[in-house]
Design an enzyme around this catalytic site. Structure first.
Site, PDB file in Angstrom:
ATOM      1  N   GLY A  34       0.860  -1.179   0.000  1.00  0.00           N
ATOM      2  CA  GLY A  34       0.000   0.000   0.000  1.00  0.00           C
ATOM      3  C   GLY A  34       0.888   1.218   0.000  1.00  0.00           C
ATOM      4  N   SER A  35       0.282   2.390   0.094  1.00  0.00           N
ATOM      5  CA  SER A  35       1.094   3.606  -0.022  1.00  0.00           C
ATOM      6  C   SER A  35       2.143   3.700   1.084  1.00  0.00           C
ATOM      7  CB  SER A  35       0.193   4.845  -0.032  1.00  0.00           C
ATOM      8  OG  SER A  35      -0.709   4.790   1.064  1.00  0.00           O
TER       9      SER A  35
ATOM     10  N   GLU B 164       3.906   1.495   2.271  1.00  0.00           N
ATOM     11  CA  GLU B 164       5.017   0.549   2.062  1.00  0.00           C
ATOM     12  C   GLU B 164       5.910   0.945   0.885  1.00  0.00           C
ATOM     13  OE1 GLU B 164       1.757  -0.519   2.501  1.00  0.00           O
ATOM     14  OE2 GLU B 164       2.246  -0.704   4.633  1.00  0.00           O
TER      15      GLU B 164
ATOM     16  N   GLU C  24      -3.821 -10.712   2.312  1.00  0.00           N
ATOM     17  CA  GLU C  24      -2.767 -10.889   3.317  1.00  0.00           C
ATOM     18  C   GLU C  24      -2.805 -12.262   3.988  1.00  0.00           C
ATOM     19  OE1 GLU C  24      -4.645  -8.293   2.832  1.00  0.00           O
ATOM     20  OE2 GLU C  24      -3.335  -6.542   2.610  1.00  0.00           O
TER      21      GLU C  24
ATOM     22  N   HIS D 160       0.306  -4.200   4.603  1.00  0.00           N
ATOM     23  CA  HIS D 160      -0.153  -2.824   4.572  1.00  0.00           C
ATOM     24  C   HIS D 160      -0.862  -2.444   5.875  1.00  0.00           C
ATOM     25  CE1 HIS D 160      -1.498   0.965   3.254  1.00  0.00           C
ATOM     26  NE2 HIS D 160      -2.772   0.640   3.206  1.00  0.00           N
TER      27      HIS D 160
ATOM     28  N   HIS E 128      -8.723 -31.319  21.028  1.00  0.00           N
ATOM     29  CA  HIS E 128      -9.724 -30.597  20.239  1.00  0.00           C
ATOM     30  C   HIS E 128     -11.104 -30.904  20.811  1.00  0.00           C
ATOM     31  CE1 HIS E 128     -11.481 -29.661  15.963  1.00  0.00           C
ATOM     32  NE2 HIS E 128     -11.894 -28.833  16.885  1.00  0.00           N
TER      33      HIS E 128
ATOM     34  N   GLY F 215      -5.486 -24.819  13.191  1.00  0.00           N
ATOM     35  CA  GLY F 215      -6.755 -25.210  12.578  1.00  0.00           C
ATOM     36  C   GLY F 215      -7.403 -24.070  11.802  1.00  0.00           C
TER      37      GLY F 215
HETATM   38  N1  TZD Z   1     -12.977 -20.578   9.601  1.00  0.00           N
HETATM   39  C1  TZD Z   1     -11.643 -20.725   9.731  1.00  0.00           C
HETATM   40  C2  TZD Z   1     -10.737 -19.604   9.323  1.00  0.00           C
HETATM   41  N2  TZD Z   1     -11.103 -21.818  10.239  1.00  0.00           N
HETATM   42  C3  TZD Z   1     -11.912 -22.835  10.628  1.00  0.00           C
HETATM   43  N3  TZD Z   1     -11.323 -23.922  11.150  1.00  0.00           N
HETATM   44  C4  TZD Z   1     -13.313 -22.757  10.468  1.00  0.00           C
HETATM   45  C5  TZD Z   1     -13.797 -21.593   9.936  1.00  0.00           C
HETATM   46  C6  TZD Z   1     -14.265 -23.859  10.901  1.00  0.00           C
HETATM   47  N4  TZD Z   1     -14.146 -25.094  10.111  1.00  0.00           N
HETATM   48  C7  TZD Z   1     -13.416 -26.167  10.547  1.00  0.00           C
HETATM   49  O1  TZD Z   1     -12.735 -26.212  11.591  1.00  0.00           O
HETATM   50  S1  TZD Z   1     -13.520 -27.466   9.474  1.00  0.00           S
HETATM   51  C8  TZD Z   1     -14.564 -26.622   8.435  1.00  0.00           C
HETATM   52  C9  TZD Z   1     -14.809 -25.342   8.918  1.00  0.00           C
HETATM   53  C10 TZD Z   1     -15.654 -24.367   8.219  1.00  0.00           C
HETATM   54  C11 TZD Z   1     -15.109 -27.291   7.215  1.00  0.00           C
HETATM   55  C12 TZD Z   1     -14.125 -27.413   6.118  1.00  0.00           C
HETATM   56  O2  TZD Z   1     -14.765 -28.044   5.036  1.00  0.00           O
HETATM   57  P1  TZD Z   1     -14.011 -28.673   3.841  1.00  0.00           P
HETATM   58  O3  TZD Z   1     -13.587 -30.125   4.319  1.00  0.00           O
HETATM   59  O4  TZD Z   1     -14.969 -28.779   2.715  1.00  0.00           O
HETATM   60  O5  TZD Z   1     -12.778 -27.954   3.579  1.00  0.00           O
HETATM   61  P2  TZD Z   1     -14.499 -31.361   4.767  1.00  0.00           P
HETATM   62  O6  TZD Z   1     -13.637 -32.542   4.516  1.00  0.00           O
HETATM   63  O7  TZD Z   1     -15.752 -31.366   3.970  1.00  0.00           O
HETATM   64  O8  TZD Z   1     -14.734 -31.207   6.241  1.00  0.00           O
END
Ligand code: TZD
Ligand code: CA
Length: 527
Positions: free
Chosen positions: A25-26, A28, A47, A70, A281, A401
């Site tokens: 951006g500006s 940078e 980003e 930015h 988890h 995750g």
């Molecule tokens: N947003 C972000 C940034 N991270 C996350 N982990 C989630 C939402 C929540 N989330 C999960 O933890 S798994 C998942 C989500 C939305 C589903 C991913 O679906 P996919 O894979 O189609 O990539 P599967 O195999 O169908 O589960």
């Protein structure tokens, strides 16, 4: 007199950093002006993708990677990606442009308010130099902090008026200054640990992500073989520390308290190397460990050790401690349990390829030393069962995750590892978070193979909804997305397949291509 701009690039060079990942951006532009010819700038269009690429690059090179974002908006967009880098101990030096010092007080557009606060708590160090004169020192300080154990991201906000300021030549010291960190266990502790291992009857080993990050894979194998003990990979492990083809390998641990303690019930000692104890988890309450089971853990990270719920936790270099322990532990005579063999999946008679079959095909046709990134959430256990992950740096997964990691990380890893094939295995939900990584792959001719598993749904969330007994939840499906069209729009060759032969053909074409390819695979019949 030399400028802040001059010293910064000199310091980067001296630290073997000549690749900059960014979105400008500006604020940078004064940093990027007169961009040196021995540097490469990798442009990401969002980003999240920029930090994801840098994260992959840093992990694959084992060295700090440099990012330029930015101001506040750019940093904000990167926070999800930063949560992954923080959890994977990825050394990232993230800089962002600040307004000119003269206008920060009046909060002119693009002022990053309380800049050093913004990326917390996902950085080891965050700083805005008090004056232009401090900038070269802050850059060197940032590199040293990011790279030292436990490695991790750092953040420096730099007002754009600083770059042309001439500074003292005492800064030359920064060009040769070094920080060396070495955390070897004393003989005293090593002997105590060996004594405990030798006294134990049934020992289980858990290897985690930092084994791979610290290049301790070979020492880990030798240790497990010398001791003759079974090996599990730590729950939710973002990297593969131990060959999945090794006879001692038992699989990846489940990510629940009860699940882990029940596996270790029959062991009197669990040794954990290079992983949190543990990265849980799903909540399945229970004992952390059965009463008869003791635990000793080895980590590079005091915070990881301090937050462990149990055990004796040592902070040390993993390679060193594994090698020295291997020499003094006595081989156990109990048999290592045989892992049940996984039957190869049958070809489907339908117009889709079941995930088990797809992973078998990927495994069968991938060349040796292929690197996988994974963000196909509901198939992660299938992946650990069916892919041959061998050797250092063969597997990468979002450590926090946070979705939006595996596509850009694959681009950064492939950039760092041009001799190895990089295959990104991505769900049709996950593919949307950092889809712009496709553009960078196309423009810079980075030949990643993106495989999109299209089941039309957030599969992992459906599974989790069952675990939580949450019924009638909205927002679980992602129908009607055409990934091959999207990929073509970004300049990536793309195919949509639903049968084994089609997949095999396109995958082989992709393996022989020097450009990126996206293969969209139907993995269920409800779209
Ligand atoms: N947003 C972000 C940034 N991270 C996350 N982990 C989630 C939402 C929540 N989330 C999960 O933890 S798994 C998942 C989500 C939305 C589903 C991913 O679906 P996919 O894979 O189609 O990539 P599967 O195999 O169908 O589960
Ligand atoms: Ca899906």
């Amino acid at each position: 007199m030399k400028t802040v701009h001059h010293y910064t690039y000199e310091i980067l060079r001296n630290n073997e950093i000549t690749t900059i990942f960014g979105n400008p951006g500006s604020n940078e532009l004064p940093f990027l002006k007169d961009f040196p010819v021995d540097f490469q700038y990798i442009l990401g269009l969002h980003e999240g993708a920029v930090v994801g690429m840098a994260d992959g690059y840093a992990q694959a090179t084992g060295r700090p990677a440099f990012v330029n974002l930015h101001s506040a908006a750019g940093t904000g967009n990167a926070m999800g990606a930063l949560s992954n880098a923080w959890n994977s101990h990825t050394p990232l030096v993230i800089t962002s442009g600040q307004q000119t010092r003269a206008m920060m007080g009046v909060e002119a557009l693009l002022t990053n308010l309380e800049a050093a606060q913004l990326p917390k708590p996902l950085v080891k160090w965050s700083h805005e130099p008090a004056s232009a004169e401090e900038v070269p020192h802050a850059i060197k300080r940032a590199i040293d902090i990011a790279g030292a154990e436990a490695a991790g991201p750092v953040y420096v906000s730099i007002p754009y008026s600083d770059w042309d300021v001439e500074v003292d030549e005492q800064n030359d010291h920064l060009l040769t200054k070094k920080v060396v960190d070495s955390q070897c266990l004393s003989h005293h502790y090593l002997n105590i640990i060996a004594g405990k291992i030798n006294q134990a009857t049934n020992v289980a080993i858990v290897f985690g992500t930092d084994i791979d990050r610290q290049y301790a894979n070979e020492s880990a194998i030798k240790f497990a073989e010398n001791l003759n003990a079974p090996v599990w990979v730590a729950p939710s492990s973002p990297r593969c520390p131990f060959p999945t083809t090794h006879p001692h390998f038992q699989g990846i641990l489940p990510a629940s308290i009860a699940g882990i303690s029940s596996i270790f019930e029959q062991y009197d000692l669990v040794l954990v190397f290079g992983a949190p104890v543990f990265r849980y988890h799903q909540y399945e309450p229970g004992e952390y460990l059965a009463a008869q089971t003791k635990l000793i853990a080895f980590s590079c990270d005091i915070h990881e050790a301090a937050r462990a719920a149990m055990g004796t936790n040592y902070i040390c270099d993993l390679e060193d401690c594994l090698t020295r322990l291997s020499e003094i532990v006595e081989t156990k005579t109990t048999n290592v349990p045989l892992r049940p063999t996984v039957e190869l999946a049958e070809s489907s008679q339908h117009q889709f390829i079941q995930p088990e079959r797809l992973f078998d095909l990927i495994n069968q046709f991938s060349p040796e030393h292929t690197i996988y990134t994974n963000e196909s959430t509901s198939t992660t256990n299938i992946l650990w069962e069916r892919l041959s992950l061998t050797g250092q740096g063969s597997y990468y997964f979002a450590a926090a995750g946070g979705l939006g990691f595996a596509m850009p990380a694959a681009v950064g890893i492939q950039l760092a590892q041009s001799q190895r094939k990089v295959v990104a295995i991505i769900g049709d939900g996950s593919a949307n978070y950092s889809i712009t990584a496709l553009w960078t792959a196309a423009q810079y001719k980075i030949p990643v193979i993106f495989i999109i598993l299209k089941n039309g749904t957030y599969g992992a969330l459906r599974w989790f909804a069952d675990v939580l007994n949450a019924k009638n939840v909205p927002g679980m499906d992602v129908p009607d997305i055409n990934f091959s069209q999207i990929a073509q729009g970004y300049g990536v060759n793309a195919y949509s397949v639903c049968q084994d032969e089609e997949f095999i053909y396109t995958f082989q074409q992709a393996l022989n291509s020097d450009k990126p390819t996206l293969i969209e695979v139907l993995t269920a019949n409800h779209q």
